[in-house]
Design a protein around this motif. Structure first.
Motif, PDB file in Angstrom:
ATOM      1  N   ALA A 146       0.829  -1.207   0.000  1.00 49.26           N
ATOM      2  CA  ALA A 146       0.000   0.000   0.000  1.00 49.26           C
ATOM      3  C   ALA A 146       0.863   1.257   0.000  1.00 49.26           C
ATOM      4  CB  ALA A 146      -0.931  -0.002   1.208  1.00 49.26           C
ATOM      5  N   GLN A 147       1.964   1.217   0.719  1.00 44.21           N
ATOM      6  CA  GLN A 147       2.870   2.362   0.756  1.00 44.21           C
ATOM      7  C   GLN A 147       3.514   2.583  -0.611  1.00 44.21           C
ATOM      8  OE1 GLN A 147       6.022   1.914   3.617  1.00 44.21           O
ATOM      9  NE2 GLN A 147       6.172   4.113   3.914  1.00 44.21           N
ATOM     10  N   GLU A 148       3.908   1.509  -1.275  1.00 43.00           N
ATOM     11  CA  GLU A 148       4.486   1.640  -2.612  1.00 43.00           C
ATOM     12  C   GLU A 148       3.460   2.179  -3.601  1.00 43.00           C
ATOM     13  OE1 GLU A 148       6.231  -2.013  -3.902  1.00 43.00           O
ATOM     14  OE2 GLU A 148       7.566  -2.123  -2.174  1.00 43.00           O
ATOM     15  N   ILE A 149       2.237   1.694  -3.502  1.00 40.65           N
ATOM     16  CA  ILE A 149       1.184   2.150  -4.407  1.00 40.65           C
ATOM     17  C   ILE A 149       0.872   3.623  -4.168  1.00 40.65           C
ATOM     18  CG2 ILE A 149      -1.284   1.913  -4.917  1.00 40.65           C
ATOM     19  CD1 ILE A 149      -0.929  -1.109  -4.533  1.00 40.65           C
ATOM     20  N   ALA A 150       0.829   4.024  -2.899  1.00 41.12           N
ATOM     21  CA  ALA A 150       0.510   5.418  -2.575  1.00 41.12           C
ATOM     22  C   ALA A 150       1.573   6.380  -3.096  1.00 41.12           C
ATOM     23  CB  ALA A 150       0.353   5.583  -1.068  1.00 41.12           C
TER      24      ALA A 150
ATOM     25  N   ASP B 244      -6.332  -2.664  -7.485  1.00 49.16           N
ATOM     26  CA  ASP B 244      -7.493  -3.532  -7.289  1.00 49.16           C
ATOM     27  C   ASP B 244      -7.156  -4.723  -6.401  1.00 49.16           C
ATOM     28  OD1 ASP B 244      -8.955  -1.839  -8.889  1.00 49.16           O
ATOM     29  OD2 ASP B 244      -8.757  -3.082 -10.689  1.00 49.16           O
ATOM     30  N   LYS B 245      -5.984  -5.295  -6.589  1.00 48.41           N
ATOM     31  CA  LYS B 245      -5.567  -6.458  -5.802  1.00 48.41           C
ATOM     32  C   LYS B 245      -5.356  -6.091  -4.334  1.00 48.41           C
ATOM     33  CE  LYS B 245      -1.717  -9.665  -5.389  1.00 48.41           C
ATOM     34  NZ  LYS B 245      -0.380  -9.973  -5.893  1.00 48.41           N
ATOM     35  N   ASN B 246      -4.776  -4.940  -4.085  1.00 50.82           N
ATOM     36  CA  ASN B 246      -4.421  -4.560  -2.722  1.00 50.82           C
ATOM     37  C   ASN B 246      -5.591  -3.974  -1.940  1.00 50.82           C
ATOM     38  OD1 ASN B 246      -2.312  -4.540  -0.805  1.00 50.82           O
ATOM     39  ND2 ASN B 246      -2.140  -2.335  -1.019  1.00 50.82           N
ATOM     40  N   PHE B 247      -6.477  -3.254  -2.598  1.00 47.25           N
ATOM     41  CA  PHE B 247      -7.526  -2.537  -1.880  1.00 47.25           C
ATOM     42  C   PHE B 247      -8.918  -3.112  -2.057  1.00 47.25           C
ATOM     43  CE2 PHE B 247      -4.201   0.726  -2.416  1.00 47.25           C
ATOM     44  CZ  PHE B 247      -3.955   0.943  -1.080  1.00 47.25           C
ATOM     45  N   SER B 248      -9.044  -4.266  -2.672  1.00 50.00           N
ATOM     46  CA  SER B 248     -10.391  -4.839  -2.799  1.00 50.00           C
ATOM     47  C   SER B 248     -10.511  -6.128  -2.033  1.00 50.00           C
ATOM     48  CB  SER B 248     -10.727  -5.077  -4.252  1.00 50.00           C
ATOM     49  OG  SER B 248      -9.803  -5.927  -4.866  1.00 50.00           O
TER      50      SER B 248
END
Length: 87
Positions: A53-57, A83-87
């Motif tokens: 999540a930190q990398e995506i942000a 989609d994979k990380n936040f769903s």
């Protein structure tokens, strides 16, 4: 956590304070948010999810800055990571 630090310091072992503080904060958040404590195996899973999540942000998204180029996010896999990380 304190017992672990005391035991390691008595044995003159290296203590990873970043990891210890992360686990403490993780336990507090899980206890407040989900109402229960999580074991070490689940903490590793949360650690992996939080790092992702930190990398995506911190990543650059074309669609956020240039809406017409949002298709590039799908092409380079950023959309699927979200989609994979936040769903």
């Amino acid at each position: 956590m304190i017992k672990d630090i005391i035991n390691k310091s008595a044995k003159s072992e290296v203590i990873n304070l970043s990891r210890a503080i992360f686990l403490l904060v993780n336990r507090i958040i899980c206890r407040a948010g989900f109402g229960k404590n999580y074991e070490e195996l689940e903490e590793r899973r949360f650690d992996k999810v939080f790092k992702e999540a930190q990398e995506i942000a911190g990543a650059f998204y074309f669609g956020d800055h240039f809406p017409l180029l949002g298709w590039i996010d799908k092409l380079n896999g950023m959309k699927s990571r979200i989609d994979k990380n936040f769903s």
